[in-house]
Design a protein around this motif. Structure first.
Motif, PDB file in Angstrom:
ATOM      1  N   LEU A   1       0.829  -1.205   0.000  1.00  0.00           N
ATOM      2  CA  LEU A   1       0.000   0.000   0.000  1.00  0.00           C
ATOM      3  C   LEU A   1       0.868   1.262   0.000  1.00  0.00           C
ATOM      4  O   LEU A   1       0.621   2.212  -0.754  1.00  0.00           O
ATOM      5  CB  LEU A   1      -0.914  -0.009   1.222  1.00  0.00           C
ATOM      6  CG  LEU A   1      -1.956   1.108   1.316  1.00  0.00           C
ATOM      7  CD1 LEU A   1      -3.110   0.842   0.356  1.00  0.00           C
ATOM      8  CD2 LEU A   1      -2.492   1.214   2.746  1.00  0.00           C
ATOM      9  N   CYS A   2       1.898   1.269   0.832  1.00  0.00           N
ATOM     10  CA  CYS A   2       2.769   2.446   0.957  1.00  0.00           C
ATOM     11  C   CYS A   2       3.643   2.635  -0.285  1.00  0.00           C
ATOM     12  O   CYS A   2       3.874   3.778  -0.714  1.00  0.00           O
ATOM     13  CB  CYS A   2       3.631   2.329   2.211  1.00  0.00           C
ATOM     14  SG  CYS A   2       2.681   2.425   3.747  1.00  0.00           S
ATOM     15  N   PHE A   3       4.114   1.550  -0.851  1.00  0.00           N
ATOM     16  CA  PHE A   3       4.911   1.643  -2.076  1.00  0.00           C
ATOM     17  C   PHE A   3       4.077   2.243  -3.205  1.00  0.00           C
ATOM     18  O   PHE A   3       4.495   3.168  -3.903  1.00  0.00           O
ATOM     19  CB  PHE A   3       5.418   0.258  -2.461  1.00  0.00           C
ATOM     20  CG  PHE A   3       6.104   0.201  -3.801  1.00  0.00           C
ATOM     21  CD1 PHE A   3       7.129   1.074  -4.113  1.00  0.00           C
ATOM     22  CD2 PHE A   3       5.724  -0.739  -4.747  1.00  0.00           C
ATOM     23  CE1 PHE A   3       7.765   1.022  -5.349  1.00  0.00           C
ATOM     24  CE2 PHE A   3       6.351  -0.798  -5.983  1.00  0.00           C
ATOM     25  CZ  PHE A   3       7.370   0.081  -6.285  1.00  0.00           C
ATOM     26  N   GLY A   4       2.854   1.726  -3.367  1.00  0.00           N
ATOM     27  CA  GLY A   4       1.968   2.283  -4.379  1.00  0.00           C
ATOM     28  C   GLY A   4       1.649   3.742  -4.112  1.00  0.00           C
ATOM     29  O   GLY A   4       1.529   4.545  -5.047  1.00  0.00           O
ATOM     30  N   SER A   5       1.506   4.098  -2.838  1.00  0.00           N
ATOM     31  CA  SER A   5       1.186   5.479  -2.471  1.00  0.00           C
ATOM     32  C   SER A   5       2.264   6.443  -2.942  1.00  0.00           C
ATOM     33  O   SER A   5       1.973   7.509  -3.514  1.00  0.00           O
ATOM     34  CB  SER A   5       1.014   5.589  -0.956  1.00  0.00           C
ATOM     35  OG  SER A   5      -0.090   4.829  -0.510  1.00  0.00           O
ATOM     36  N   ILE A   6       3.508   6.100  -2.697  1.00  0.00           N
ATOM     37  CA  ILE A   6       4.617   6.958  -3.129  1.00  0.00           C
ATOM     38  C   ILE A   6       4.598   7.142  -4.643  1.00  0.00           C
ATOM     39  O   ILE A   6       4.740   8.249  -5.166  1.00  0.00           O
ATOM     40  CB  ILE A   6       5.968   6.356  -2.671  1.00  0.00           C
ATOM     41  CG1 ILE A   6       6.123   6.449  -1.158  1.00  0.00           C
ATOM     42  CG2 ILE A   6       7.134   7.055  -3.373  1.00  0.00           C
ATOM     43  CD1 ILE A   6       6.274   7.860  -0.626  1.00  0.00           C
ATOM     44  N   MET A   7       4.379   6.033  -5.369  1.00  0.00           N
ATOM     45  CA  MET A   7       4.398   6.100  -6.823  1.00  0.00           C
ATOM     46  C   MET A   7       3.203   6.882  -7.371  1.00  0.00           C
ATOM     47  O   MET A   7       3.293   7.511  -8.425  1.00  0.00           O
ATOM     48  CB  MET A   7       4.416   4.683  -7.423  1.00  0.00           C
ATOM     49  CG  MET A   7       5.609   3.846  -6.973  1.00  0.00           C
ATOM     50  SD  MET A   7       7.178   4.740  -7.040  1.00  0.00           S
ATOM     51  CE  MET A   7       7.258   5.145  -8.775  1.00  0.00           C
ATOM     52  N   GLY A   8       2.086   6.827  -6.662  1.00  0.00           N
ATOM     53  CA  GLY A   8       0.915   7.566  -7.102  1.00  0.00           C
ATOM     54  C   GLY A   8       1.011   9.055  -6.846  1.00  0.00           C
ATOM     55  O   GLY A   8       0.459   9.867  -7.598  1.00  0.00           O
ATOM     56  N   ILE A   9       1.696   9.429  -5.797  1.00  0.00           N
ATOM     57  CA  ILE A   9       1.791  10.846  -5.412  1.00  0.00           C
ATOM     58  C   ILE A   9       2.793  11.609  -6.268  1.00  0.00           C
ATOM     59  O   ILE A   9       2.559  12.773  -6.622  1.00  0.00           O
ATOM     60  CB  ILE A   9       2.206  10.958  -3.929  1.00  0.00           C
ATOM     61  CG1 ILE A   9       1.054  10.502  -3.019  1.00  0.00           C
ATOM     62  CG2 ILE A   9       2.618  12.387  -3.569  1.00  0.00           C
ATOM     63  CD1 ILE A   9       1.457  10.367  -1.562  1.00  0.00           C
ATOM     64  N   TYR A  10       3.911  10.992  -6.629  1.00  0.00           N
ATOM     65  CA  TYR A  10       5.040  11.745  -7.172  1.00  0.00           C
ATOM     66  C   TYR A  10       4.832  12.426  -8.530  1.00  0.00           C
ATOM     67  O   TYR A  10       5.402  13.511  -8.763  1.00  0.00           O
ATOM     68  CB  TYR A  10       6.309  10.878  -7.187  1.00  0.00           C
ATOM     69  CG  TYR A  10       7.247  11.306  -6.081  1.00  0.00           C
ATOM     70  CD1 TYR A  10       8.293  12.181  -6.320  1.00  0.00           C
ATOM     71  CD2 TYR A  10       7.046  10.891  -4.778  1.00  0.00           C
ATOM     72  CE1 TYR A  10       9.128  12.614  -5.306  1.00  0.00           C
ATOM     73  CE2 TYR A  10       7.870  11.310  -3.745  1.00  0.00           C
ATOM     74  CZ  TYR A  10       8.905  12.176  -4.020  1.00  0.00           C
ATOM     75  OH  TYR A  10       9.723  12.616  -3.006  1.00  0.00           O
ATOM     76  N   PRO A  11       4.055  11.869  -9.469  1.00  0.00           N
ATOM     77  CA  PRO A  11       3.856  12.628 -10.716  1.00  0.00           C
ATOM     78  C   PRO A  11       3.212  13.991 -10.462  1.00  0.00           C
ATOM     79  O   PRO A  11       3.674  15.016 -10.976  1.00  0.00           O
ATOM     80  CB  PRO A  11       2.928  11.714 -11.537  1.00  0.00           C
ATOM     81  CG  PRO A  11       3.181  10.349 -11.008  1.00  0.00           C
ATOM     82  CD  PRO A  11       3.450  10.529  -9.542  1.00  0.00           C
ATOM     83  N   GLY A  12       2.138  14.002  -9.656  1.00  0.00           N
ATOM     84  CA  GLY A  12       1.476  15.266  -9.338  1.00  0.00           C
ATOM     85  C   GLY A  12       2.312  16.156  -8.445  1.00  0.00           C
ATOM     86  O   GLY A  12       2.293  17.389  -8.577  1.00  0.00           O
ATOM     87  N   PHE A  13       3.055  15.558  -7.522  1.00  0.00           N
ATOM     88  CA  PHE A  13       3.919  16.305  -6.607  1.00  0.00           C
ATOM     89  C   PHE A  13       4.997  17.054  -7.388  1.00  0.00           C
ATOM     90  O   PHE A  13       5.284  18.234  -7.135  1.00  0.00           O
ATOM     91  CB  PHE A  13       4.539  15.324  -5.614  1.00  0.00           C
ATOM     92  CG  PHE A  13       5.333  15.955  -4.499  1.00  0.00           C
ATOM     93  CD1 PHE A  13       5.072  17.239  -4.045  1.00  0.00           C
ATOM     94  CD2 PHE A  13       6.347  15.231  -3.873  1.00  0.00           C
ATOM     95  CE1 PHE A  13       5.795  17.807  -3.004  1.00  0.00           C
ATOM     96  CE2 PHE A  13       7.075  15.777  -2.829  1.00  0.00           C
ATOM     97  CZ  PHE A  13       6.805  17.072  -2.397  1.00  0.00           C
ATOM     98  N   THR A  14       5.584  16.372  -8.367  1.00  0.00           N
ATOM     99  CA  THR A  14       6.621  16.997  -9.193  1.00  0.00           C
ATOM    100  C   THR A  14       6.048  18.164  -9.991  1.00  0.00           C
ATOM    101  O   THR A  14       6.660  19.242 -10.074  1.00  0.00           O
ATOM    102  CB  THR A  14       7.240  15.960 -10.151  1.00  0.00           C
ATOM    103  OG1 THR A  14       7.705  14.827  -9.400  1.00  0.00           O
ATOM    104  CG2 THR A  14       8.405  16.551 -10.924  1.00  0.00           C
ATOM    105  N   ALA A  15       4.854  17.958 -10.560  1.00  0.00           N
ATOM    106  CA  ALA A  15       4.222  19.038 -11.330  1.00  0.00           C
ATOM    107  C   ALA A  15       3.825  20.203 -10.428  1.00  0.00           C
ATOM    108  O   ALA A  15       3.931  21.369 -10.819  1.00  0.00           O
ATOM    109  CB  ALA A  15       2.990  18.494 -12.060  1.00  0.00           C
ATOM    110  N   ALA A  16       3.371  19.890  -9.215  1.00  0.00           N
ATOM    111  CA  ALA A  16       2.951  20.949  -8.290  1.00  0.00           C
ATOM    112  C   ALA A  16       4.129  21.828  -7.877  1.00  0.00           C
ATOM    113  O   ALA A  16       3.976  23.034  -7.652  1.00  0.00           O
ATOM    114  CB  ALA A  16       2.293  20.335  -7.054  1.00  0.00           C
ATOM    115  N   ARG A  17       5.310  21.234  -7.765  1.00  0.00           N
ATOM    116  CA  ARG A  17       6.467  22.001  -7.317  1.00  0.00           C
ATOM    117  C   ARG A  17       7.218  22.687  -8.454  1.00  0.00           C
ATOM    118  O   ARG A  17       7.765  23.780  -8.291  1.00  0.00           O
ATOM    119  CB  ARG A  17       7.463  21.080  -6.570  1.00  0.00           C
ATOM    120  CG  ARG A  17       6.963  20.601  -5.227  1.00  0.00           C
ATOM    121  CD  ARG A  17       6.339  21.696  -4.383  1.00  0.00           C
ATOM    122  NE  ARG A  17       7.093  22.947  -4.404  1.00  0.00           N
ATOM    123  CZ  ARG A  17       6.589  24.127  -4.089  1.00  0.00           C
ATOM    124  NH1 ARG A  17       5.324  24.235  -3.752  1.00  0.00           N
ATOM    125  NH2 ARG A  17       7.345  25.207  -4.116  1.00  0.00           N
TER     126      ARG A  17
END
Length: 410
Positions: free
Chosen positions: A327-343
């Motif tokens: 669950l946590c591994f998938g969470s990191i992978m799901g967050i990072y595309p949007g996180f990178t674009a947001a920053r």
């Protein structure tokens, strides 16, 4: 049809494309029968094909970055078609491989480079169309890639059982090339500064619109915050990649499960990995990526400690730990595309996310290698789980660094 509605069709097309290229993770289904096939051709010992999968994973960031650069010149459709050709033909010609070196060229390089180019384009492009739901859309786009590890092995096994491993490569290669080609027709460029109807960008405390500056890759690399994000991604992906690479062996050697029971563990791990991508993406839109990632690291530590405390016959704690880590591994992978674009902005996100993905690639090399080394020297997996928990704790510290940049709401 206006873009606010059409973007959902583009997302669906990209999800089908990612479902195809995610078959990279069905390699374990092909490995044993392909080794037997090559052994029969050579008349010698069965070759070790682990290097094929390692190369296929390792070369991904190369085409993620170059494909991101090509998006601005060729457009996302052509980049997806080019990557789809590499992937589909690599899979197809793997069915004609007569040696490890040929398989390294067709699957290791062809499939691996194709996956990197397509995945980087589909994920970053979907995020551009959804500035209002960056986290959720990044989670859905990456989840469609992850669920392939559940679906494609069933198809591959059926083809291998009915025909042969070489036929399975050829059939899947041509079928997936056709699907990618058809779905790519639905993908169109996202206009610069696109804002969906009925949505307004968030405002700052002073009431002005909070615009995110579009950073080029050079500007991103000049930001100290980038390195905190990269290391945080590496820490977050480490445990998931470490365990995913050897989940069946861990279940059998550490807990004493049968081969069939261990195969079920692999499927459960893949399902929780997929679910985590969507859940965390949804939460990050509401709680902020930095806050969500901190929660992911804390929960991950609990899951790794459960695995550390597991042993022969401890099926319950082992399954709980595996589900949490997945669950946590998938969470990191799901967050990072949007996180990178947001920053760093959406305009150059294809290249920027490809560079950020180096953190994932590093974890993919280090995690399995370190776990194998620890098991080889100690005969136990528990020290590796403890090391992964320490890295997750380090991720919490890096999360604090991000907060120093005022990212608590990001």
């Amino acid at each position: 049809m206006n873009l606010t509605k059409k973007r959902w069709m583009i997302l669906a097309a990209c999800c089908f494309i990612n479902l195809c290229i995610g078959s990279l993770y069905a390699w374990s289904v092909f490995a044993a029968p392909m080794a037997a096939h090559l052994q029969a051709l050579s008349g010698g010992e069965a070759p070790n094909l682990a290097v094929i999968f390692t190369i296929a994973n390792g070369v991904g960031p190369v085409t993620m970055i170059s494909g991101g650069a090509l998006q601005g010149k060729l457009g996302p459709r052509r980049v997806i078609l080019l990557g789809g050709l590499l992937f589909g033909l690599g899979m197809f010609f793997s069915g004609f491989a007569t040696s490890v070196s040929v398989l390294l060229l067709t699957y290791g390089l062809g499939v691996g480079l194709g996956v990197g180019m397509v995945y980087g384009c589909t994920v970053s492009h979907c995020v551009k169309f959804f500035p209002d739901r960056r986290g959720l859309i990044g989670g859905i786009a990456t989840a469609s890639y992850g669920i392939s590890s559940v679906v494609v092995p069933l198809l591959a096994n059926a083809l291998i059982s009915r025909f042969s491993v070489t036929a399975a490569f050829r059939v899947l290669g041509l079928a997936m090339l056709a699907v990618i080609g058809l779905c790519a027709l639905a993908v169109i460029p996202c206009p610069a500064g696109f804002v969906p109807e009925g949505w307004e960008p968030p405002h700052t405390a002073g009431g002005s619109t909070a615009a995110v500056k579009d950073h080029t890759w050079r500007e991103m690399l000049a930001s100290p915050a980038f390195y905190a994000m990269l290391l945080m991604l590496c820490c977050g992906a480490f445990s998931g990649l470490m365990i995913t690479s050897q989940a069946a062996q861990i279940a059998q050697r550490m807990v004493g499960m049968t081969a069939a029971e261990a195969a079920a563990v692999v499927s459960v791990l893949a399902l929780f990995n997929t679910f985590g991508r969507i859940l965390a993406g949804f939460l990050s839109d509401r709680l902020g990526a930095v806050n969500t990632i901190l929660g992911v690291f804390l929960v991950s530590i609990a899951g790794l400690l459960l695995l550390y405390c597991s042993g022969p016959g401890a099926v319950g704690s082992f399954y709980a730990g595996v589900c949490i880590v997945g669950l946590c591994f998938g969470s990191i992978m799901g967050i990072y595309p949007g996180f990178t674009a947001a920053r760093f902005g959406s305009r150059y996100n294809g290249v920027n996310y490809g560079i950020m993905f180096i953190g994932f690639a590093a974890a993919g090399c280090l995690g399995p290698m370190i776990m194998s080394g620890i098991y080889g020297s100690t005969g136990a997996y528990q020290p590796a789980f403890l090391l992964a928990a320490l890295l997750a704790a380090a991720g919490c510290g890096l999360n604090g660094v991000c907060r120093m940049f005022g990212w608590g709401k990001e």
